[in-house]
Design a protein around this motif. Structure first.
Motif, PDB file in Angstrom:
ATOM      1  N   SER A  47      16.676 -20.851  17.181  1.00  0.00           N
ATOM      2  CA  SER A  47      15.661 -20.092  16.399  1.00  0.00           C
ATOM      3  C   SER A  47      15.904 -20.152  14.709  1.00  0.00           C
ATOM      4  O   SER A  47      17.281 -20.263  14.443  1.00  0.00           O
ATOM      5  N   ASP A  48      15.126 -20.313  14.076  1.00  0.00           N
ATOM      6  CA  ASP A  48      15.163 -20.267  12.875  1.00  0.00           C
ATOM      7  C   ASP A  48      15.004 -18.842  12.049  1.00  0.00           C
ATOM      8  O   ASP A  48      14.075 -18.501  12.042  1.00  0.00           O
ATOM      9  N   LEU A  49      16.128 -18.422  11.571  1.00  0.00           N
ATOM     10  CA  LEU A  49      16.212 -17.130  11.092  1.00  0.00           C
ATOM     11  C   LEU A  49      15.421 -16.823   9.568  1.00  0.00           C
ATOM     12  O   LEU A  49      15.224 -15.796   9.035  1.00  0.00           O
TER      13      LEU A  49
ATOM     14  N   THR B  28      31.242 -19.848  18.920  1.00  0.00           N
ATOM     15  CA  THR B  28      32.462 -19.119  18.812  1.00  0.00           C
ATOM     16  C   THR B  28      32.567 -17.589  18.797  1.00  0.00           C
ATOM     17  O   THR B  28      33.277 -17.037  19.615  1.00  0.00           O
ATOM     18  N   LEU B  29      31.828 -17.175  17.569  1.00  0.00           N
ATOM     19  CA  LEU B  29      31.780 -15.860  17.524  1.00  0.00           C
ATOM     20  C   LEU B  29      31.379 -14.771  18.674  1.00  0.00           C
ATOM     21  O   LEU B  29      31.838 -13.797  18.984  1.00  0.00           O
TER      22      LEU B  29
ATOM     23  N   GLY C 190      23.128 -17.392  13.572  1.00  0.00           N
ATOM     24  CA  GLY C 190      23.533 -18.606  13.053  1.00  0.00           C
ATOM     25  C   GLY C 190      25.018 -18.788  13.678  1.00  0.00           C
ATOM     26  O   GLY C 190      26.196 -18.949  12.989  1.00  0.00           O
TER      27      GLY C 190
ATOM     28  N   ARG D 128      19.487 -22.526  14.191  1.00  0.00           N
ATOM     29  CA  ARG D 128      18.395 -23.303  13.997  1.00  0.00           C
ATOM     30  C   ARG D 128      18.549 -24.643  14.422  1.00  0.00           C
ATOM     31  O   ARG D 128      17.671 -25.748  14.605  1.00  0.00           O
ATOM     32  N   VAL D 129      20.007 -24.904  14.621  1.00  0.00           N
ATOM     33  CA  VAL D 129      20.090 -26.572  15.132  1.00  0.00           C
ATOM     34  C   VAL D 129      20.312 -26.661  16.523  1.00  0.00           C
ATOM     35  O   VAL D 129      21.190 -25.919  17.465  1.00  0.00           O
TER      36      VAL D 129
ATOM     37  N   THR E 211      34.833 -17.868   9.941  1.00  0.00           N
ATOM     38  CA  THR E 211      34.936 -18.096  11.461  1.00  0.00           C
ATOM     39  C   THR E 211      36.020 -16.905  11.809  1.00  0.00           C
ATOM     40  O   THR E 211      35.891 -15.904  12.574  1.00  0.00           O
TER      41      THR E 211
ATOM     42  N   PHE F 209      28.458 -26.647  13.713  1.00  0.00           N
ATOM     43  CA  PHE F 209      29.524 -25.879  13.046  1.00  0.00           C
ATOM     44  C   PHE F 209      30.294 -24.924  14.184  1.00  0.00           C
ATOM     45  O   PHE F 209      29.545 -24.191  14.872  1.00  0.00           O
TER      46      PHE F 209
ATOM     47  N   PRO G 214      24.553 -18.781   5.286  1.00  0.00           N
ATOM     48  CA  PRO G 214      24.337 -18.508   3.999  1.00  0.00           C
ATOM     49  C   PRO G 214      23.528 -17.431   3.463  1.00  0.00           C
ATOM     50  O   PRO G 214      22.808 -16.872   4.121  1.00  0.00           O
TER      51      PRO G 214
ATOM     52  N   VAL H  28      19.866 -16.438   4.790  1.00  0.00           N
ATOM     53  CA  VAL H  28      19.776 -15.787   6.131  1.00  0.00           C
ATOM     54  C   VAL H  28      20.144 -14.452   6.059  1.00  0.00           C
ATOM     55  O   VAL H  28      19.119 -13.507   6.498  1.00  0.00           O
TER      56      VAL H  28
HETATM   57  C1  LIG Z   1      28.740 -21.103   8.660  1.00  0.00           C
HETATM   58  S1  LIG Z   1      28.324 -21.635  10.097  1.00  0.00           S
HETATM   59  C2  LIG Z   1      28.783 -20.355  11.118  1.00  0.00           C
HETATM   60  C3  LIG Z   1      28.813 -20.779  12.550  1.00  0.00           C
HETATM   61  C4  LIG Z   1      29.563 -19.521  13.566  1.00  0.00           C
HETATM   62  N1  LIG Z   1      28.746 -18.497  13.567  1.00  0.00           N
HETATM   63  C5  LIG Z   1      30.734 -19.370  13.289  1.00  0.00           C
HETATM   64  O1  LIG Z   1      31.240 -18.807  12.540  1.00  0.00           O
HETATM   65  O2  LIG Z   1      31.651 -20.371  13.645  1.00  0.00           O
HETATM   66  C6  LIG Z   1      26.682 -21.010   9.657  1.00  0.00           C
HETATM   67  C7  LIG Z   1      25.568 -21.325  10.787  1.00  0.00           C
HETATM   68  O3  LIG Z   1      24.384 -20.741  10.350  1.00  0.00           O
HETATM   69  C8  LIG Z   1      23.205 -21.708  10.677  1.00  0.00           C
HETATM   70  N2  LIG Z   1      22.047 -21.430  10.021  1.00  0.00           N
HETATM   71  C9  LIG Z   1      21.873 -21.462   8.546  1.00  0.00           C
HETATM   72  N3  LIG Z   1      20.564 -21.188   8.362  1.00  0.00           N
HETATM   73  C10 LIG Z   1      20.000 -20.867   9.579  1.00  0.00           C
HETATM   74  C11 LIG Z   1      18.771 -20.488   9.778  1.00  0.00           C
HETATM   75  N4  LIG Z   1      17.574 -20.275   8.958  1.00  0.00           N
HETATM   76  N5  LIG Z   1      18.382 -20.147  10.984  1.00  0.00           N
HETATM   77  C12 LIG Z   1      19.275 -20.013  11.891  1.00  0.00           C
HETATM   78  N6  LIG Z   1      20.629 -20.490  11.976  1.00  0.00           N
HETATM   79  C13 LIG Z   1      20.890 -20.909  10.327  1.00  0.00           C
HETATM   80  C14 LIG Z   1      23.740 -23.025  10.488  1.00  0.00           C
HETATM   81  O4  LIG Z   1      23.081 -23.834  11.443  1.00  0.00           O
HETATM   82  C15 LIG Z   1      25.321 -23.066  10.895  1.00  0.00           C
HETATM   83  O5  LIG Z   1      25.286 -23.080  12.473  1.00  0.00           O
END
Ligand SMILES: C[S@@+](CC[C@H](N)C(=O)[O-])C[C@H]1O[C@@H](n2cnc3c(N)ncnc32)[C@H](O)[C@@H]1O
Length: 258
Positions: free
Chosen positions: A183-185, A141-142, A136, A159-160, A116, A108, A201, A204
């Motif tokens: 890292s998985d938050l 980007t941010l 996340g 986490r991806v 964003t 994403f 979401p 998180v």
């Molecule tokens: C809405 S996107 C935002 C991406 C970026 N920060 C932006 O604004 O363009 C949410 C991101 O949170 C990540 N994410 C969701 N749950 C997560 C978790 N448990 N640990 C780490 N990343 C997570 C997703 O993989 C995704 O890339």
């Protein structure tokens, strides 16, 4: 535009309007076919269109790059007149701060999502100075915007794995100093900083809010819709809504400050 692009031959684009009868007449003269583009008909050709085609269609011809990626070029998006976010295939936006990000696969964050953009708008209202954690971060980007604005140090986690792979490339492409990691938050330690960018979401937010300590001055919250706002804000104890933004389709972005 690079040398290869400059050297490549142009493509001719014919834009016209007409009915089925006109199409029946003109299609045999247009081996590349005709496609509908919004309310117009469009044909492409590597050679100039014949006089017969021009007379039949009464259309307008312009020269376009032969490469379809360049034909699709836009200037990306400019936020607050300051930060331009675009893909490597877009033309320069002319914004004072230009961020070039690629996304790939399911990762994403091309900058085109309103969450964003709202996060960037909220960050722009803060005087840069201090650390930032993008929780996340997607393709970074941010985090890259923050680093370009002058925040340091900047970290990003997601986490991806493919998102982080692309984020590393994007960090390098933009020549900034940002540390990104998988890292998985939901389970791992939460990196903290003076400003947290959390476009993610509600689960998180739940975990981040529980980890926040007095290092954190501002949390930029997004990735949530209006009906989730109250519950998410309540979890960030000691923080108040300093600014709220929203979209017609219900996405919310907040700056929480203590
Ligand atoms: C809405 S996107 C935002 C991406 C970026 N920060 C932006 O604004 O363009 C949410 C991101 O949170 C990540 N994410 C969701 N749950 C997560 C978790 N448990 N640990 C780490 N990343 C997570 C997703 O993989 C995704 O890339």
């Amino acid at each position: 535009m690079n040398e290869v692009c400059d050297a490549s031959p142009p493509m001719y684009r014919l834009t016209f309007r007409g009915d089925e009868d006109l199409l029946d007449a003109v299609l045999p003269l247009l081996p590349g076919g005709v496609r509908e583009d919004e309310d117009a008909l469009v044909a492409y050709s590597g050679a100039p269109f014949s006089d017969a085609v021009l007379a039949l269609t009464g259309g307008a011809v312009d020269e376009v790059p032969a490469d379809w990626k360049q034909r699709k070029m836009s200037a990306g998006v400019v936020i607050g007149g300051v930060v331009g976010i675009r893909s490597p295939f877009d033309r320069e936006s002319g914004a004072p701060i230009e961020v070039v990000v690629e996304r790939r696969g399911s990762a994403f964050g091309s900058g085109s999502h309103p969450t964003t953009q709202m996060c960037v708008a909220l960050l722009l209202e803060l005087e840069p100075g201090g650390s930032v954690a993008d929780l996340g971060c997607g393709v970074g980007t941010l985090a890259i915007v923050a680093a370009k604005l002058g925040w340091a140090p900047v970290v990003g986690v997601d986490r991806v794995p493919v998102a982080i792979e692309v984020a590393r490339e994007n960090v390098e492409r933009n020549g900034v100093d940002v540390d990104v990691a998988v890292s998985d938050l939901a389970v791992d330690d939460i990196p903290l900083a003076n400003v947290l960018l959390v476009n993610a979401p509600p689960p998180v937010h739940e975990r981040v809010a529980a980890a926040v300590d007095d290092r954190v001055r501002h949390v930029i919250v997004s990735g949530i819709v209006a009906e989730e706002m109250e519950d998410v804000v309540r979890r960030y104890t000691g923080f108040k809504i300093a600014k709220a933004l929203g979209t017609e389709d219900e996405w919310i972005a907040l700056r929480l400050s203590c």
